[in-house]
Design an enzyme around this catalytic site. Sequence first.
Site, PDB file in Angstrom:
ATOM      1  N   ASP A  80      -8.018   4.117   0.979  1.00  0.00           N
ATOM      2  CA  ASP A  80      -7.052   4.339   2.055  1.00  0.00           C
ATOM      3  C   ASP A  80      -7.760   4.936   3.270  1.00  0.00           C
ATOM      4  O   ASP A  80      -8.288   6.046   3.201  1.00  0.00           O
ATOM      5  CB  ASP A  80      -5.955   5.283   1.569  1.00  0.00           C
ATOM      6  CG  ASP A  80      -4.774   5.352   2.513  1.00  0.00           C
ATOM      7  OD1 ASP A  80      -4.848   4.793   3.633  1.00  0.00           O
ATOM      8  OD2 ASP A  80      -3.764   5.967   2.133  1.00  0.00           O
TER       9      ASP A  80
ATOM     10  N   ARG B 142      -3.631  -0.571   5.328  1.00  0.00           N
ATOM     11  CA  ARG B 142      -4.202  -1.622   4.483  1.00  0.00           C
ATOM     12  C   ARG B 142      -3.300  -2.834   4.299  1.00  0.00           C
ATOM     13  O   ARG B 142      -3.745  -3.975   4.488  1.00  0.00           O
ATOM     14  CB  ARG B 142      -4.570  -1.047   3.112  1.00  0.00           C
ATOM     15  CG  ARG B 142      -5.650   0.015   3.184  1.00  0.00           C
ATOM     16  CD  ARG B 142      -5.827   0.721   1.865  1.00  0.00           C
ATOM     17  NE  ARG B 142      -4.650   1.549   1.565  1.00  0.00           N
ATOM     18  CZ  ARG B 142      -4.478   2.213   0.436  1.00  0.00           C
ATOM     19  NH1 ARG B 142      -5.384   2.123  -0.526  1.00  0.00           N
ATOM     20  NH2 ARG B 142      -3.410   2.962   0.251  1.00  0.00           N
TER      21      ARG B 142
ATOM     22  N   CYS C 189       0.866  -1.176   0.000  1.00  0.00           N
ATOM     23  CA  CYS C 189       0.000   0.000   0.000  1.00  0.00           C
ATOM     24  C   CYS C 189       0.904   1.228   0.000  1.00  0.00           C
ATOM     25  O   CYS C 189       2.063   1.138  -0.415  1.00  0.00           O
ATOM     26  CB  CYS C 189      -1.001  -0.022   1.162  1.00  0.00           C
ATOM     27  SG  CYS C 189      -0.303   0.184   2.804  1.00  0.00           S
TER      28      CYS C 189
END
Length: 142
Positions: A115, A16, A10
């Site tokens: 996000d 994440r 990520c």
Amino acid sequence: MQFKNILVVCIGNICRSPMAEYLLKQNYPQLTIHSAGISGMIGYSADEKAQLCMERIGIDMSPHIAKKLNAELLKQADLILVMSQNQQKHIEQTWPFAKGKTFRLGHWQGKNIPDPYQHDQAFFDETSLLIQTCVADWTKHI
């Protein structure tokens, strides 16, 4: 294809990708699974809200320490899972050898993973559920 080494990517490697990494580790303890960030917040722990999401399903992410993506991690990986099309494009353009083994975590649903960084716990919870679903979707392909 049987994957032995999976890398999850990520942006910062604190939200994440660690959630996906720890879910994959729980499901596939026999595999080598790592995560990294394109702009990794090197040395940071996983975000507290992400840790709470994982604690609720019995996963302890407290050992996680963020690291930055590099060519060596990409070379070692048989499968690279990213959170968005933009991340996939960036990796494949920067490291052309990663093309063909880089896919979105949400590939099977045709989704990017938003996000949650600096959002509220509810946003993290939604993101966590999406990550859990997408990890489950990869099961028959790993």
